[in-house]
Design an enzyme around this catalytic site. Structure first.
Site, short mmCIF file in Angstrom:
data_model
loop_
_atom_site.label_atom_id
_atom_site.label_comp_id
_atom_site.label_asym_id
_atom_site.label_seq_id
_atom_site.Cartn_x
_atom_site.Cartn_y
_atom_site.Cartn_z
N GLU A 301 55.15 7.65 85.24
CA GLU A 301 56.26 8.21 86.01
C GLU A 301 57.25 7.13 86.42
OE1 GLU A 301 56.38 11.27 85.72
OE2 GLU A 301 54.30 11.64 85.21
N GLU A 323 59.48 11.99 76.81
CA GLU A 323 58.03 12.04 77.03
C GLU A 323 57.26 11.24 75.98
OE1 GLU A 323 56.83 12.80 79.66
OE2 GLU A 323 58.30 14.11 80.61
#
Length: 900
Positions: A301, A323
């Site tokens: 993150e 991602e």
């Protein structure tokens, strides 16, 4: 309201939004029952979109008022429906003010603004912001946000994105905080947190000398469990500075733990919201695997701050742009953390362990997806519900596609490509093509006259390519000819919407070496360079490479380092695999050879059982396993991976018709035989892998615990009564959760039923007040060998179970349906009825979670006929259910319509 007729969105139909919204000011008057949101949008029409209305997305909102440039609009000047607020005849520039209400406490979807544990949280990716206020809820609309939060004294901590610019008490006694994010961002990165929290913090200077504040927030009383998360955050900041030259760009960076969360975590700019399972840890409550996962997810993150936030997606079809790239980055971060401080040999082993773990995950989750009805490219061409495309393909296969570019360019070349990517696109919403173009600019400098046009097919074609390898050795000429051929049939969505022009060859970087018959590496000459690992670039259906001066008939070591997400087909005999397993200098290929041996042995036993034969383990296999177990050169962590039998999910991919009961029985038999026949070596492993002293999750002691607990489980599977007593003693005396849970797992799966029951009761009594530990308690029982549907129903009746908490639902229902094949696939069909029941129950509460459970039936058509029919019937009943969400409808419809 639910939409019964799903609408398909296509990538080819993308159009820029007609307006820019450069500035957004949000004011929240927070109350759990009804929160009022005042949104002020600076709106500017794009020059090429004259006359277009301003259409803003919204869901489950109550409209209070709409003003344009200070004038309240009458109902005839706008259109309001259940999905959108449309303003007509808007001037080219305008200040739009919208006042609305939402109901956080009633929001069970956990998307938008919701209440968990008495606190406020948000989750906006992918389309949750529309549940907070009307807005252009798409990633290519990037705005600067100023956020004002107001709440009574029950919510003393008020957080949002960016930097805190004001904090005060209002005349009415409420608290107010104002936050400002200096960087434009899409609304999916908006975040708000309000409530009572404790926090841990530290300050550090960035590489440029700026002082920044790092904070981890959690429930009061849990501050002792956030030390590892904060340390992981510090390591993440330092690693990104060192490895990629990327610096934290805000004055502070915050992580907040929440109990109720649909995902693992969310990379909101400067305010990451995390599932508590990926924040809270101490030796008593978290396992080595938990510590490793926390470090990885904290890193993931944080790394999104640049790969996802500073440069974001133009549209949701580009999801792998952020991602896949960020998974690759967190994998590299974890590998570097595992290897730090070790000598060269130990560091190589540590990195290999991480690589093996990542490939195991890929094969268990993504390979079946590639072979099923949900198969899609890492950049899909269409979707009905974007929440369904947060898949192993987008994430894990997406990371492999990034890794292949790293392999082709090398470390320095990849870093140069990343630098170019940020130089071109910082502050923009871009596409996967933009990323490849940046990498291609470096590749072309390295290889004049070549490009990555063929490589781009990884982004538009689905499926797992199969690479067939042929070796031809000419002893007289001392020449070895290697022939690679690739194929990949249409899968999943490609059956309904074939790839234009048909599927074409991929660009596959294929790393290989050759060993002689004594296991020594053979030197190879490729492109004028001498090496023991050759990187072959397969870009056609069939290509050949010739290696001169090969002294004897070699044994190939193929796909070293798992250099591409493909399936290799080569006819090694068992003796050759045993030699590779014992001597291959590439640690991944060495592990792979052992896994192939084990796969062949289990599938042989499965076929024997199906035919009614007497099961017997082959002596050659047992000898190969013994050699791995007793090899003094291998460290404990690597041996724990090398000696792990392939999972039932991975094995199922090798069966023409999947038969879970027979497969499970064969695997259990082999595990017991390994435990029985190698009992002495397992006992020695336990003796050699003790970890006295204070607990640390460092790689070396964690590897020893992994091997020790594996040895204990194998001995008990083999019926060793002394090991059963050891397991009880280890459970009672364990100084950490890894050893305690390892012993309890062995007792539950292989021990005396009464002893296991008493241990489970004791475990619950001791840890009943810690939700994350009780999740482990539920998950262990959900996956136990003896667990049936009735067992799970009994556990659902337990006071500690709730369907509304995603972690608890995942721990029990998901673990049973996804990871207990023998329990789910019972002959009477009770498992399928249970799955159907739970999918519909969850769909009424949280469609996103329900859709993930629905995927347990993706590959129903590949099972043996006796199981296939009842699985199909269960899917049909779910599809016919009135009011089914779009999320679940898409999953079950594709499962039925695009079956393999």
């Amino acid at each position: 309201m639910r939409t019964e007729t799903p609408v398909t969105v296509y990538r080819k139909d993308y159009q820029p939004y007609p307006f820019e919204i450069p500035e957004v000011a949000l004011a929240f008057d927070l109350h759990p029952e009804t929160t009022t949101v005042t949104s002020r949008l600076t709106v500017r029409r794009r020059a090429d979109h004259g006359g277009a209305p301003l259409k803003l997305d919204g869901s489950e909102l109550e409209l209070v008022s709409v003003c344009v440039d200070g004038r309240q609009l009458s109902p005839g000047e706008y259109t309001l429906d259940e999905h959108a607020l449309t303003l007509h005849a808007l001037p080219d520039t305008a200040l739009v003010e919208i006042v609305s209400r939402c109901r956080p406490a009633a929001n069970s979807t956990l998307m938008g603004l919701y209440v968990s544990g008495g606190n406020f949280f948000t989750q906006c990716e992918a389309e949750g912001f529309r549940r907070i206020t009307w807005f252009a809820d798409r990633p290519d609309v990037m705005s600067r946000y100023r956020v004002t939060l107001r709440a009574d004294t029950a919510y003393p901590v008020l957080l949002s994105n960016g930097n805190l610019v004001e904090q005060r008490t209002l005349p009415d006694g409420r608290a107010q905080a104002v936050w400002e994010d200096p960087y434009p961002k899409p609304c999916y990165l908006f975040a708000l947190v309000a409530g009572r929290f404790t926090h841990r913090e530290t300050r550090l200077n960035t590489v440029s000398g700026r002082e920044v504040l790092l904070q981890v927030y959690s429930d009061p009383g849990s501050e002792s469990k956030t030390e590892w998360a904060l340390e992981s955050l510090v390591r993440s900041v330092r690693w990104d500075e060192t490895r990629f030259g990327l610096e934290l760009d805000l004055d502070r960076f915050m992580v907040v733990a929440v109990r109720d969360f649909n995902m693992g975590a969310m990379e909101n700019k400067g305010l990451n919201i995390f599932n508590a399972a990926y924040v809270l840890a101490d030796a008593d409550t978290a396992t080595d695997a938990n510590y490793e996962a926390i470090e990885a997810v904290i890193g993931h993150e944080y790394f999104h701050n640049w790969t996802g936030n500073r440069v974001t997606c133009r549209d949701w079809f580009q999801l792998s742009l952020k991602e896949g790239l960020t998974v690759f980055r967190d994998q590299e971060f974890s590998a570097d953390m595992m290897a730090r401080g070790l000598d060269a040999q130990a560091a190589a082993s540590a990195r290999a362990v991480k690589r093996i773990d990542d490939v195991v995950t890929l094969r268990a989750a993504q390979f079946p997806e590639d072979a099923g009805p949900m198969a899609h490219p890492i950049r899909p061409e269409s979707y009905q519900e974007i929440g369904n495309f947060y898949t192993a393909t987008v994430y894990e296969k997406g990371a492999e596609v990034i890794r292949m570019q790293h392999t082709l360019l090398g470390e320095a070349g990849f870093r140069a490509g990343m630098d170019e990517y940020f130089r071109r696109h910082d502050g923009q919403a871009v596409t996967c093509d933009d990323f490849v173009a940046a990498m291609e600019s470096v590749y072309q400098r390295q290889h004049p006259g070549r490009d990555l046009q063929v490589f781009r097919r990884w982004y538009r074609q689905a499926g797992t390519p199969r690479v067939t390898v042929a070796l031809d050795y000419d002893a007289a000429a001392r020449r070895c000819t290697v022939t690679l051929a690739q194929r990949c049939a249409p899968v999943g969505v490609e059956k309904a919407a074939p790839v234009a022009g048909g599927k074409q060859p991929f660009h596959i970087p294929f790393a290989m070496g050759l060993l002689d018959r004594s296991g020594k590496p053979i030197s190879l000459k490729l492109d004028g360079k001498e090496t023991t690992t050759a990187l072959l670039e397969l870009t056609q259906e069939r290509q050949q490479w010739i290696f001169e001066d090969v002294p004897s008939a070699p044994i190939p070591s193929l796909l070293r380092g798992f250099s591409a997400p493909v399936i290799v087909e080569y006819p090694w005999n068992d003796d050759e695999l045993a030699l590779l397993s014992a001597h291959d200098t590439d640690p991944f290929a060495r592990w792979e050879a052992g896994q192939e041996l084990a796969t062949r042995e289990i599938l042989r036993l499965t076929a024997l059982r199906q035919a009614g034969g007497q099961l017997k383990a082959s002596a050659a296999f047992i000898q190969a396993w013994q050699a791995l177990l007793e090899d003094p050169v291998l460290d404990a962590a690597y041996r724990a991976r090398a000696l792990s039998l392939p999972s039932e999910k991975t094995l199922a991919e090798r069966m023409s018709a999947i038969d879970p009961p027979s497969l499970a029985a064969a695997r259990d038999f082999l595990r017991a035989e390994i435990g029985r026949q190698l009992a002495g070596a397992w006992r020695q492993a336990i003796a050699n892998c003790q970890t006295p002293g204070p607990y640390t999750p460092a790689p070396e002691p964690a590897g020893k615990r992994a091997l020790k607990n594996m040895a204990l489980g194998h001995l008990m599977a083999g019926g060793d009564t002394e090991a059963a007593a050891w397991a009880v003693a280890q459970y009672e005396n364990a100084g950490n959760m890894t050893d305690r849970l390892g012993a309890l797992t062995a007792l539950v799966n292989h021990g005396d039923e009464d002893v296991a029951t008493r241990a489970l009761s004791h475990f619950y009594e001791q840890w009943q007040h810690d939700p994350l530990v009780i999740d482990k308690w539920f998950a262990l029982q959900a996956t136990a060998r003896s667990t049936t549907v009735d067992t799970v129903r009994g556990l659902m009746a337990h006071p500690a179970f709730t369907l509304r908490n995603p972690n608890r639902a995942r721990a029990l229902i998901f673990q049973f349906c996804l990871n207990n094949a023998r329990g789910l696939h019972d002959a009477a069909g009770a498992g399928y009825a249970f799955w159907e029941e739970q999918v519909l129950a969850l769909d009424a509460l949280n469609p996103e979670i329900a859709a993930r459970l629905a995927r347990a039936m993706d590959n129903w058509s590949r099972f043996v006929p006796a199981l296939r029919a009842p699985m199909q019937a269960a899917l049909e009943r779910v599809r016919a259910h009135a009011g089914l969400s779009r999320n679940v409808s898409e999953i079950v419809s594709k499962a039925l319509e695009l079956a393999a």
